[in-house]
Design a protein around this motif. Sequence first.
Motif: not given
Length: 464
Positions: A6-14, A22-30, A164-166
């Motif tokens: 579950g750690a490798d999670s992307a934004p929810a499908p919808h 915010t743009g955070d769901a689209a990209a995550g934070r570096t 990882g996703p971040k």
Amino acid sequence: MSTGPGADSAPAPHTDPVTDPTGDAAAGRTRGGTFSSLKIRNYRLFATGAVISNTGTWMSRIAQDWLVLSLTGSSTAVGITTALQFLPMLLFGLYGGVIADRYPKRRLLVLTQAALGLCGLALAALTLSGLVQVWHVYLIAFLLGMVTVVDNPTRQAFVVEMVGPKDLRNAVSLNSANFQSARLVGPAVAGVLITAVGSGWAFLLNGLSFAAPLVGLLMMRPAELHKVERAPRGKGQLREGLRYVAGRPDLIWPIVLVGFIGTFGFNFPIWLSAFADGVFDAGPGTYGLLNSLIAVGSVTGALLAARRTTTRQRVLVGAALMFGLLEVAAALSPTFWMFAALMVPIGIFSLTFNVTANSSVQLATDPAMRGRVMSLFMMVFVGGTPIGGPLVGWLTDTYGARVGFAAGGLVSAAAAVAVGLILVRVGGLRMKVNLRPGRPHLTLVPRTPGNGENAQEEPVPAAV
């Protein structure tokens, strides 16, 4: 340290980055700046091997294009070679994504990198022996394409398992910087080798260079990879991937734009060889120089992208538009040095577009679907070359290099405008112009009933 599935999670499908405020769901934070991904040991090994093999790949690309041009004297033949290398991606690319989702990616990459190295050594043997004919180059280009069907989506999807996703956006940007840094060295070395001893030695060094990524992959620590749930065997997985993308506007329209620009805007082997040989009456050294100048811009664009912490659709569309317009400007350049200077900003905007498209699509995709989605992404990006390559080659041979280059730029710019307008409409947005000092002159605001002159409208900073 290994993490659970579950750690490798992307934004929810919808979650839709077109409208996400915010743009955070689209990209995550570096985390940790421009080179944060290099703090991860497995990714360092991957990047080190990649820069060596990428240098060899660029040497081989330049040598291959010049060899075909020397054997045939035809830009169309160069286009056919490029088309054959990418035809398998067009025909079988989606199946490569199913394989990438189903099997361990590190093991797949060991097999594909070894196969790519063997293809390079085979072309070297034919060329150095003096037996090479154009059909040999065509055949090996097709075989390289068949291996790439599996290698490309597997490599794309493997990045998130390493970092990882971040840190995914940062790693995608550094991968592009890595590839384009090799483009600085590879074409220049290839130009010297071709002039001094012939193309065969460039092919030989390319084949040997694949030992580096093989060693890096074998030295990785599997326990430190981010575990991702693999897709089980089953029927309908290909259709499932297509349905998934078709139902996501934040995926389908960036992929459509990637398809247009990959098909019509990224035909540099055809255009630059034609400009070097036909317009400027120069040799392979000049061809290598032009490729290196694009690489200077590409490295700059990739490093700038690595510093950004969000992925915005408006950056994607704006970079695509500027890329197309700069190609038109280069096609109309009256002198060599003006043409050469424009290669740098073309490289900057091409990589900004590429990195933004790649990372936004990956981050918006469920982990179990990532291989199939990225195979579709790569299929339209490079799989359109079998269509665009011969067409652009014929246009260049028939009407000249300037017309061919300008046509590719115009198609790219028009596609950017069209997709940008569609994304604005899909996101329920409209453009608002504000001429007051100290305020944004152009913002995107929700299209709601009753938004009038005095309505309080908040700009959507991460919209298109």
